[in-house]
Structure formats: structure tokens, C-alpha cells
Design a protein around this motif. Structure first.
Motif, PDB file in Angstrom:
ATOM      1  N   LYS A   1       0.825  -1.209   0.000  1.00 13.12           N
ATOM      2  CA  LYS A   1       0.000   0.000   0.000  1.00 13.12           C
ATOM      3  C   LYS A   1       0.860   1.259   0.000  1.00 13.12           C
ATOM      4  CE  LYS A   1      -4.045  -1.936   2.333  1.00 13.12           C
ATOM      5  NZ  LYS A   1      -4.923  -1.869   3.498  1.00 13.12           N
TER       6      LYS A   1
ATOM      7  N   ASP B   1      -6.927   4.916   8.330  1.00 18.38           N
ATOM      8  CA  ASP B   1      -7.192   4.546   6.940  1.00 18.38           C
ATOM      9  C   ASP B   1      -8.318   3.528   6.822  1.00 18.38           C
ATOM     10  OD1 ASP B   1      -5.363   6.246   5.899  1.00 18.38           O
ATOM     11  OD2 ASP B   1      -3.813   4.748   5.499  1.00 18.38           O
TER      12      ASP B   1
ATOM     13  N   LYS C   1     -11.583   5.397   6.984  1.00 18.32           N
ATOM     14  CA  LYS C   1     -11.776   6.206   5.778  1.00 18.32           C
ATOM     15  C   LYS C   1     -12.162   5.329   4.586  1.00 18.32           C
ATOM     16  CE  LYS C   1      -8.255   7.643   3.439  1.00 18.32           C
ATOM     17  NZ  LYS C   1      -7.001   8.346   3.020  1.00 18.32           N
ATOM     18  N   ASN C   2     -11.432   4.237   4.395  1.00 18.97           N
ATOM     19  CA  ASN C   2     -11.725   3.343   3.278  1.00 18.97           C
ATOM     20  C   ASN C   2     -13.087   2.673   3.426  1.00 18.97           C
ATOM     21  OD1 ASN C   2      -9.214   3.925   2.188  1.00 18.97           O
ATOM     22  ND2 ASN C   2      -8.217   2.196   3.203  1.00 18.97           N
TER      23      ASN C   2
ATOM     24  N   LYS D   1     -12.384  -4.847   4.114  1.00 20.17           N
ATOM     25  CA  LYS D   1     -12.860  -3.746   4.959  1.00 20.17           C
ATOM     26  C   LYS D   1     -13.974  -4.214   5.896  1.00 20.17           C
ATOM     27  CE  LYS D   1     -12.136  -0.650   1.016  1.00 20.17           C
ATOM     28  NZ  LYS D   1     -11.949  -1.741   0.042  1.00 20.17           N
TER      29      LYS D   1
END
Length: 494
Positions: free
Chosen positions: A258, A270, A273-274, A408
Motif C-alpha cells: 500500500k 485509513d 476512511k476506506n 474492509k
């Protein structure tokens, strides 16, 4: 007053029948196909082994949660705190779950789900220890830790289970079965925890051991038993579970991939957010999150309001002590019946369609509770709702397993809990009557049913498009004999 004993035994009999119908004993009784059993022997063995490992850890975790639940308010009250102070502590717990839980879920995806289950056990154990201190800020710290632990309990366990099924090539039917077993076992554990906690709380009296700061005994005994359960839970997880992540490969390799050429590594925020970006961009994920928040929000409101509702309807001028333990046991028996009913129906009905029925029946049940004129009618509606709760968790777990992306998953699951916690905080901070609360529940559940119908239509259309695409690809890869055999100059063209 309603005959709660008779209703309990009726619910118990219904549960016994439905459970028998969903069990392997029914298949043997009716003479199932031996060939089908032989075909699935290896997969069934792999599933049984995975389920055993999962349930040992998961049910220890839920045992610790059920042991504490009934005595949190009673403990704060015994310490002499006011209604306002107690309300602040409860709001802090749900606020912690909403704020910190959203970040913790994303960290679990790249940090390892097993590792964060162990962190759950440590965090919740620390929360139990704080209960021994008659100090508002220590208790506040305990509520904050408990909020984080609750977020992990309702996300990381499920995400580990789904990934473990995928790693073992276990299909959707095995995943649905696992969720059904987990929901059924959770209800059994809830009943046992209630009995154990009640006995433990009355075993000794609560008294100070060091001035007026540290206390032991009485209402603290259930928290001490929960502490032991959490220690065993953490050890069992560390020794029995394999690690899995939201993505393949060890953490340092994923961060290097990444990071790219600039050497940037993944930040702690992150994951959140993702997850937020993925949820906003996918209508299916967004619908799934709204639906789960609406149902689970109505479930929490139900937990807060069923006691005053039954007390109000059962009063006839004299002060009557309701059999709360028996009522709670009846709720759990109904929930068990719902889990077994899911196991029966999932073989015949698609999960998306079943969910629509669950929400419609749940909305009708809440309307019955809201506008019922007798405690018997009201209690019947509550039992019907609890049966739908038993069906909801396995059906929603299966749907989320198919809709939410693996990389996620834990972060998105915790993102789903943000609107849920808003609903819970709203119910805590407003002085709604039982009738208004249950009417609000019926409205939220009816909305969930409509949204689920939209989601079902989208999923069915998507599946149909995939089927058409697969058929067309199959036809291209396997042309007919006339297409593969070119004509010679001696053949006639028709």
C-alpha cells in the motif's frame, strides 16, 4: 395479570418442536439421502471443527457480556450515584462504542482479527476490574473500555468466522448454519448466565475492603465471574484460532504494497476512511447498514422499555412484582425457536426474501405491543419479536457475509454501529413513554422491511445478470459442431 408460567411452557414446547425439526435427528428420522451425506463428509468435518473452535471462544465472550448486563445499573445504584450520574455513565459507554469502535474495527482488518479478539478479552476484563472501585471517574473509564469491547464483540468475531469459512472453501449454506448455531447458543448462554448471576449476586453481601474505595461481593460477584470467563476466552482464542486478516499476507507485506514507492505506511484511520468510501459508493452496503441499524436500534429500545410496559399493563391498583427472571427466560426461548426456524427455512427460501418477512413480522409484533390493551396481548407481541430477533442475526450475518468486502469487513461492521448508537443515545436521552417507543420501533422496522425489499430486488437482478453472463461465456467457450467444423468445397451450403 398474564399467566407467565403457562406462556413459558408453551414457548418451551414450540421451541422443542422447531429445534427437533431443524436438527440432524429429524433427517435421520425421515431417512435422508446417504449419498448426499457421503458427498459432503469432508466439508462437514471441516465445518464441524471450525464451528467447535468458534463457539467455544464466542460463547465465553457472550457469557461475560450476559453476566454483567443485569447488574450494571444495580451496582451504580448500590454505590449511591444519582439517576443523572448513572445516565451519564451509560451514555459514555454507548458514546465510546460509537467513537472508538469505528476506528478499532478498521485496525482489526489489518492488525489481525484473532489478535483483536484477545484485545477484546483484555479490554473487557479491565472494565470488570473497574467495577470494584467506588469512584465516578474509575467507573467512567470502565464504561469507555466496555464500549470499545462491545464494538469488538459485535464485529471482530463475525468477521473472523466469515473469513475462516472462505479459507476452508465452505459454502454459503455452512456459513448460514454457523450463524444459526451461534444465535441459538447465545440464547442458551443468556439463560444460564441469568441463573448464575442471580445466584452469585445473592451469595454474599457487597462490602468495602479498603476504606470506602474498593468493594467486593454482592453485585460485584457476576463481574468477577465474567472476568474469569474473559481470561479463558482470551487464552482459548490465542491457542485455538488461526490468525486472519481483511487481506492476504502478513501485515508488513500489505503495508509495503500500500505504501508504494514513497514509503508511506497505512495510517491508523485509513481503515475507517476506506470503509466510509466503500459504504457510500455501494448502494447495497449502504442499504445493509441502514437496515441493520434500524432493526438493532429497535431491539435496544425494546430492551429498555419492556419492563415499564409490562409493569404498567399488569398493575391493577395493587403493586405486583412481575417474575422478571421467568419473563426473560421466555424471551430467550422464543429467540432460540427463531434461530431454529431460520435453519429450516434457509434451505427453501433465499436469505434476502426471508429478511423481508422477518422485518414485516417484527414490525407487526411491535405494533401489537404498542397498541395492545392487555399484558397477555402485549407479551405475545414481545415473544413474536424475540423470535424474529433469533432469525435476524443468522440471516443478516449471511447477507453481510455476501455483501461487505472482506478487506474492509470489520471496519464497515463498526461503521454500521454508528447510526445504531445514535438511536440508542436518543432513546436514553429522551423521556418517551412505552407506547411511543414501541410505535417508533414499529415505524423503524416497517422502514427496514421496505429497504430490504429494495435490497432484495437489487441482489436478485444482480444474480440474474451474472447467470446470463456466465451462460454467454459458456456458449462462447463451447461453440457448436457446425461452428467448429469448417465447410469443405465438396459440402453444400444451405
Amino acid at each position: 395479570m398474564a399467566d407467565y408460567s403457562m406462556i413459558f411452557f408453551i414457548a418451551l414446547a414450540v421451541n422443542a418442536v422447531v429445534t427437533f425439526r431443524s436438527s440432524a435427528l429429524w433427517s435421520k428420522f425421515c431417512g435422508s439421502s446417504a449419498k448426499e451425506e457421503e458427498t459432503n463428509t469432508e466439508l462437514a468435518k471441516a465445518h464441524k471443527s471450525l464451528l467447535r473452535k468458534y463457539l467455544i471462544v464466542y460463547l465465553l465472550a457472550t457469557l461475560s457480556d450476559w453476566l454483567q448486563g443485569p447488574y450494571v445499573y444495580a451496582l451504580y445504584d448500590a454505590y449511591g450515584y444519582s439517576q443523572h450520574d448513572i445516565a451519564v455513565l451509560f451514555v459514555a459507554g454507548f458514546g465510546s462504542s460509537m467513537v472508538f469502535g469505528s476506528f478499532i474495527g478498521g485496525m482489526a482488518d489489518w492488525g489481525g482479527r484473532r489478535r483483536f479478539v484477545v484485545i477484546f478479552a483484555i479490554t473487557y476484563a479491565a472494565s470488570c476490574i473497574t467495577k470494584h472501585f467506588k469512584n465516578f471517574w474509575v467507573l467512567m473509564l470502565g464504561r469507555l473500555l466496555g464500549g470499545v469491547a462491545t464494538s469488538l464483540l459485535f464485529s471482530v468475531f463475525e468477521t473472523w468466522l466469515i473469513r475462516s469459512h472462505a479459507d476452508r472453501k465452505l459454502g454459503k449454506e455452512f456459513l448460514s448454519s454457523s450463524f444459526s448455531y451461534a444465535a441459538y447458543g447465545n440464547s442458551v448462554i443468556a439463560i444460564l448466565a441469568g441463573l448464575v448471576a442471580n445466584k452469585a449476586a445473592s451469595f454474599t453481601t457487597m462490602e468495602p475492603v479498603q476504606g470506602e474505595l474498593v468493594y467486593v461481593g454482592g453485585y460485584l460477584n457476576p463481574f468477577d465471574i465474567a472476568l474469569v470467563a474473559l481470561v479463558i476466552c482470551g487464552i482459548a482464542c490465542a491457542s485455538m484460532w488461526e490468525e486472519n486478516y481483511g487481506e492476504d499476507g502478513p501485515r508488513n507485506e500489505r503495508e509495503e504494497e500500500k505504501g508504494g514507492d514513497d514509503g508511506h505506511t497505512a495510517a491508523w484511520y485509513d481503515g475507517l476512511k476506506n470503509a466510509f468510501i466503500a459504504t457510500i459508493r455501494s448502494r447495497d452496503i449502504l442499504l445493509c447498514g441502514i437496515i441493520s441499524s434500524l432493526f438493532e436500534g429497535s431491539m435496544y429500545i425494546f430492551v429498555f422499555m419492556w419492563t415499564p410496559a409490562l409493569t404498567q399493563l399488569g398493575s391493577t391498583g395493587e403493586k405486583v412484582q412481575l417474575p422478571f427472571g421467568l419473563i426473560f427466560s421466555t424471551f430467550m426461548v422464543s429467540c432460540m425457536a427463531g434461530s431454529s426456524l431460520f435453519s429450516i427455512l434457509i434451505a427453501k427460501v433465499k436469505g434476502e426474501a426471508m429478511a423481508v418477512g422477518v422485518f414485516v413480522v417484527a414490525a407487526s409484533a411491535m405494533a401489537l405491543v404498542a397498541f395492545g390493551t392487555t399484558d397477555t396481548v402485549c407479551f405475545t407481541g414481545m415473544l413474536l419479536f424475540e423470535a424474529m430477533v433469533g432469525m435476524y442475526f443468522p440471516v443478516m450475518g449471511t447477507m453481510k457475509g455476501a455483501i461487505v468486502p472482506e478487506d474492509k469487513r470489520a471496519a464497515i461492521y463498526n461503521l454500521f454501529r454508528i447510526p445504531l448508537n445514535f438511536i440508542v443515545l436518543f432513546s436514553l436521552l429522551t423521556d418517551l413513554t412505552p407506547t411511543i417507543s414501541f410505535t417508533l420501533n414499529a415505524t423503524m422496522l416497517a422502514t427496514a422491511a421496505i429497504l430490504q425489499a429494495i435490497l432484495m430486488t437489487r441482489r436478485l437482478n444482480m444474480n440474474n445478470m451474472q447467470d446470463v453472463k456466465e451462460k454467454s461465456q459458456h456458449q462462447v467457450s463451447e461453440p457448436t459442431s457446425t461452428e467448429t467444423a469448417p465447410l469443405t468445397k465438396d459440402q453444400d451450403v444451405v
